[in-house]
Design an enzyme around this catalytic site. Structure first.
Site, PDB file in Angstrom:
ATOM      1  N   CYS A 134      25.966  49.980   9.450  1.00 57.75           N
ATOM      2  CA  CYS A 134      26.674  48.586   9.430  1.00 57.75           C
ATOM      3  C   CYS A 134      26.157  47.988   8.395  1.00 57.75           C
ATOM      4  O   CYS A 134      25.182  47.443   7.941  1.00 57.75           O
ATOM      5  CB  CYS A 134      25.782  47.973  10.680  1.00 57.75           C
ATOM      6  N   CYS A 137      25.744  44.314   8.678  1.00 58.52           N
ATOM      7  CA  CYS A 137      24.197  43.777   8.928  1.00 58.52           C
ATOM      8  C   CYS A 137      23.365  44.057   7.837  1.00 58.52           C
ATOM      9  O   CYS A 137      22.238  43.267   7.477  1.00 58.52           O
ATOM     10  CB  CYS A 137      23.995  44.720  10.182  1.00 58.52           C
ATOM     11  N   ASP A 138      23.440  45.142   7.100  1.00 57.43           N
ATOM     12  CA  ASP A 138      22.360  45.531   6.087  1.00 57.43           C
ATOM     13  C   ASP A 138      22.631  45.544   4.779  1.00 57.43           C
ATOM     14  O   ASP A 138      21.759  45.642   3.891  1.00 57.43           O
ATOM     15  CB  ASP A 138      22.004  46.976   6.376  1.00 57.43           C
TER      16      ASP A 138
END
Ligand code: NAP
Length: 306
Positions: A134, A137-138
């Site tokens: 992701c 997200c990261d």
């Protein structure tokens, strides 16, 4: 007729499940939508969506999910957080087995979506320590760092481009000499100075002690092997259906995606499927919501004819 808890139970609250919910609620069906985590599905981890009609400037996956959920709830849809363990479709009344209880419905729509496929190169060991599925997200963890992205489809190319907002260098590893991604994404990737594509190659392992330090890569044509020094490794090599609870209760293809007819009817009467979990030539938000509208109307007709 046998009494059931609900007219319709929908499994999964991605774009397909939420859209089916909007149609069912508007048809004044007694409907419940079950979601094991949070509503939104895969679009929650999609940074930016620019091919869903009606949003000329594009929209973030998070915002689109929120809008779909709000619209469904305002229409009267009840959403419950619960994981489906199994289905019993042997009786006319369909039984949905949850952790602490079972519920029954006259009809079912399975819209449980799909999840990222793994490569077996250390995902479990390095998950949260440099391996990710992701970018939304990261990616911020990799500011001014070097990362590897694996895959050649829409997801890999789109997310590799997104990674360049943070990383100083993105190596995109693809097993062929041609990308699968749509042409507009390819053009953007080719024009991006931070992206270097490693063609005809696969990742064979991840090196590192506390976290990712490098990705081992093998060229399939020359058989040459090397390690690319990198701080992160993002894997986008396709998806698998979220369908373990089915236990052969409906027919699927060899990968577990559900087979349906043009009314989204599965092999079990009154059980419909919509979105990424079904066998389909295209997995997009637009196709998922189209499936969902058909599935919801089909479920309504099925119940009327009982
Ligand atoms: P995908 O289209 O199935 O692409 C998977 C990619 O991973 C392919 O390039 C494939 O290589 C590669 N791959 C598969 N197994 C591999 C392995 N074992 N080792 C190395 N590489 C491997 O999957 P996706 O990109 O996740 O997309 C899924 C669906 O969502 C698609 O229908 C896509 O169009 C849609 N989507 C759309 C958008 C958008 O419209 N903006 C964004 C994201 C996703 P080959 O090419 O050699 O098969």
């Amino acid at each position: 007729m046998t009494t059931t808890d609900y007219d319709l139970v929908i499994i999964g609250a991605g774009p397909a499940g939420l859209t089916a919910g909007i149609y069912a609620a508007r048809a004044r069906m007694n409907v419940l939508l079950l979601e094991k985590t949070v509503p939104g599905g895969q679009i929650l981890v999609t940074d930016w969506i620019e091919n869903y009609s009606g949003f000329p400037e594009g929209i973030s996956g998070f915002d689109l999910a929120e809008k779909m959920k709000t619209q469904a709830e305002e229409m009267g849809l009840k959403i419950e957080t619960a994981e489906v363990h199994s289905l019993d479709l042997s009786e006319k009344s369909k039984k949905i087995v949850l952790k602490n209880k079972s519920i029954t419905a006259k009809s079912l729509i399975i819209a449980s979506g799909a999840s990222p496929r793994k490569l077996g190169i250390g995902e479990d060991k390095f998950m949260g320590k440099g391996i990710s599925f992701c970018a939304t997200c990261d990616a911020p963890f990799f500011k001014d760092k070097t990362v590897v992205a694996i895959g050649g489809g829409d997801t890999a190319v789109q997310e590799a481009i997104f990674l360049t907002k943070f990383a100083k260098k993105v190596f995109l590893i693809h097993r062929r000499d041609e990308l699968r991604a749509t042409k507009i994404l390819q053009e953007r990737a080719f024009a991006n100075d931070k992206i270097e594509i490693i063609w005809d190659s696969i990742a064979t392992g991840v090196e590192g002690f506390f976290g990712v330090e490098g990705v081992k890569v093998k060229n399939l044509k020359t058989h040459e092997e090397k390690t690319i020094k990198a701080d992160g490794c993002f894997i986008w090599v396709g998806i698998l259906p979220n369908a373990s609870f089915l236990n052969d209760s409906v027919k699927t293809d060899e990968f577990g995606f559900i087979l349906v007819d043009e009314k989204m009817q599965t092999s079990a009467p009154g059980v419909f499927a919509a979105g990424d979990v079904r066998v389909t030539p295209l997995r997009q938000i637009s196709t998922a919501v189209g499936d969902a509208a058909i599935a919801a109307v089909s479920a309504e007709h099925f119940i009327e004819n009982l």
